[in-house]
Design an enzyme around this catalytic site. Structure first.
Site, PDB file in Angstrom:
ATOM      1  N   LYS A 192       0.816  -1.132  -0.015  1.00 30.85           N
ATOM      2  CA  LYS A 192      -0.017  -0.068   0.034  1.00 30.85           C
ATOM      3  C   LYS A 192       0.908   1.181  -0.053  1.00 30.85           C
ATOM      4  CE  LYS A 192      -1.900   2.622   3.079  1.00 30.85           C
ATOM      5  NZ  LYS A 192      -1.619   3.982   2.158  1.00 30.85           N
ATOM      6  N   GLU A 266      10.558   1.543   9.814  1.00 34.64           N
ATOM      7  CA  GLU A 266      11.570   2.581   9.359  1.00 34.64           C
ATOM      8  C   GLU A 266      10.938   3.926   9.666  1.00 34.64           C
ATOM      9  OE1 GLU A 266      14.777   1.977   8.267  1.00 34.64           O
ATOM     10  OE2 GLU A 266      14.351   0.096   7.888  1.00 34.64           O
ATOM     11  N   CYS A 302      13.654  11.411   5.909  1.00 32.66           N
ATOM     12  CA  CYS A 302      13.886  10.986   7.220  1.00 32.66           C
ATOM     13  C   CYS A 302      15.367  11.096   7.820  1.00 32.66           C
ATOM     14  CB  CYS A 302      13.391   9.546   7.251  1.00 32.66           C
ATOM     15  SG  CYS A 302      14.292   8.412   6.088  1.00 32.66           S
ATOM     16  N   GLU A 402      10.565  16.376  14.724  1.00 33.81           N
ATOM     17  CA  GLU A 402      10.769  16.042  13.170  1.00 33.81           C
ATOM     18  C   GLU A 402       9.805  17.045  12.582  1.00 33.81           C
ATOM     19  OE1 GLU A 402       9.387  12.547  11.278  1.00 33.81           O
ATOM     20  OE2 GLU A 402      11.177  12.709  10.357  1.00 33.81           O
TER      21      GLU A 402
END
Ligand code: NAD
Length: 499
Positions: A192, A266, A302, A402
């Site tokens: 997906k 991850e 990331c 983040e």
């Protein structure tokens, strides 16, 4: 002339997105959603929300393919013979894949063609894992005692049905990093992609559709969180491999486990790069770090080191070169080879990034430049001028959370030990950087930093070496043999020669 991506869309013959289940393209369910381009906020096309019905069908197909074979039991040479033409087909389609990826997420075409998230790299990753197929070996063990004649050996067997869920920012690379090793090890896959970026993956799925992979071995479902949740919690799934935000990763960890699913997560980062006064070239360090936040995916990666820990004696020089770097940034039509920077992926994320710039100011960080939005014809896109905060304290939210946008925080330090302490004072541990000419120092600091991977005088990832996180950045590794371990189970077989 106003920017528009629709002519490229029409030239590429983009159609509404479909699901690929049990070897056939299909539409399940009535709900559809639009994919919007971040440079222009134009609707590019629409996709089916697979929902529970689509996920059930895809998992059932993957389950049958795995349980009945032949893929999961195929001899190495045969499996390799089927994967190798897929490698060639991806290389052959790399230009088209790159253009679709730029149409997906606005990454400038020069990066989509030529960087570590390119169509070519997807080919390299499939090539790398096709090469592993006949090398997925177990071990044999020395006889433990001479009072018995028992012999032990291990085999690496596929995990089963893998649910792969990917983010919007590197759709092509993250597709390859999951699908290639999963297939190489004999698993079945239901993938997906992000609901924000599904076009390049339709093309990659089409390459798999036209290969000799047996029906049900690879399946594609599209949709957002509802479809993602239906997939990651499905009892027919044996493993979830997820790349995305820590919030969703944590949710998957708490909801996926009913049948002891294996997990690879991850997740995000708030990585630190340490710039020591003995670095050979402060200019290169400053341009690299500011460049990662202002060009390429504009900090929406990331592994980007968004905390620049700079020795106090060279902060002014660092800031000078960082300011020079942003002058070279060029916003604009993502298909213009001169464009160097990606807009923020969505209006929602744009508000979030601008919100963090406000937070930084209120917390007392000094915004040296950027953080505002360009006007004129660029006002239609989600652009933000790259921001540099100085005098940042590591306790501030802009240094801890983040942001996933073009914001670099400069945190000064005086001593090596202090820099290591600040770098490690983070709930994340994904990547990191060290800029120094002293390799003894570099090695010492690299070992002391609590992070999954680290670059000395630069950073990049390659298909054959592992990357991944610790702490809130997740667990599991992607790249090389470490990933083969992620997609296989170890089976021990004992042979009794006394019988
Ligand atoms: P996201 O978490 O919003 O979405 C990722 C995927 O999860 C999408 O496909 C989404 O539809 C799906 N999803 C959403 N809710 C779900 C749910 N409840 N259950 C299951 N699936 C669900 O992330 P994003 O905005 O697409 O990507 C940005 C994030 O990804 C950042 O945090 C970034 O650091 C991280 N990222 C990590 C890596 C890495 O290798 N560590 C690589 C790229 C991006």
């Amino acid at each position: 002339m106003a920017i528009t991506v629709l002519p490229v869309r029409d030239r590429l013959g983009v159609r509404p997105g479909r699901l690929f289940i049990n070897g056939a393209w299909t539409d399940i369910g009535d709900a559809r959603y639009d994919q919007i381009h971040p440079s222009t906020n134009e609707i590019v096309t629409d996709f089916a929300e697979a929902g529970k019905a689509g996920v059930d069908a895809a998992v059932a197909a993957a389950r049958r393919a795995f349980d009945d074979g032949p893929w999961s039991r195929m001899a190495a040479r045969e499996r390799k013979r089927i994967l190798q033409p897929i490698v060639e087909a991806i290389y052959a389609a790399q230009e088209e894949i790159a253009h679709l990826q730029t149409l997906d997420n606005g990454i400038p075409i020069s990066f989509s063609v030529g960087s570590r998230v390119s169509g070519r790299v997807a080919g390299d990753i499939f090539d790398h894992y096709a090469g592993w197929i006949d090398k997925v070996t177990g071990e044999t063990f020395p006889q433990y005692t001479d009072t018995t004649n028992l012999h032990y050996m291990t085999f690496r067997e596929p995990v089963g049905v893998v649910a792969a869920i990917t983010p919007w920012n590197g759709p092509v690379m993250t597709f390859a990093m999951k699908v290639a090793p999963a297939l190489a090890c004999g698993n079945s896959v239901v993938l997906k992609p992000s609901e924000l970026a599904g076009l390049a993956i339709q093309k990659l799925a089409d390459i798999l559709a036209q290969s000799e992979l047996p029906p049900g071995v690879f399946n594609l479902v599209t949709g957002g969180p509802v479809t993602g949740e239906a997939l990651s919690t499905h009892p027919g799934v044996d493993k979830v491999s997820f790349t995305g935000s820590p919030m969703v990763g944590e949710k998957i960890m708490s909801t996926a486990g009913g049948n002891m699913k294996r997990l690879t997560l991850e997740l995000g980062g708030k990585s630190a790069a340490l710039v020591f006064p003995d670095t050979r070239d402060v200019r290169t360090a400053a341009r690299n770090l500011m460049g990662l936040c202002s060009t390429f995916l504009s900090g929406q990666v990331c592994s980007t080191p968004t905390r620049a820990l700079v020795h106090r004696s060279i902060v002014d020089e660092f800031v000078h070169h960082a300011s020079e770097q942003v002058r070279d940034v060029k916003f604009g039509d993502p298909f213009d080879p001169a464009t160097t920077s990606t807009p923020i992926i969505s209006k929602r994320q744009l508000d979030r990034v601008l919100g963090y710039i406000d937070i930084g100011r209120k917390e007392g960080a000094r915004l040296l430049f950027g953080g505002d939005r360009p006007g004129g014809e660029l006002a239609i896109g989600n652009w933000v001028n790259a921001a540099l905060f100085v005098d940042v304290d590591n306790r501030m939210r802009v240094a801890r959370e983040e942001i996933f946008g073009p914001v670099l925080c400069v945190i000064p330090f005086d001593e090596e030990a202090e820099a290591i302490r600040i770098a490690n004072d983070s709930e994340y541990g994904l990547s990191g950087g060290i800029y120094t000419a002293d390799l003894t120092r570099a090695f010492r600091v690299a070992k002391a930093m609590r992070t999954g991977s680290i670059g000395i005088n630069g950073y990049s990832v390659m298909p054959n070496s592992p990357a991944g996180g610790i702490k809130r950045s997740g667990f599991g590794r992607e790249g090389g043999w470490a990933t083969i371990e992620e997609y296989t189970e170890l089976k021990t077989v004992m042979l009794n020669l006394d019988a």
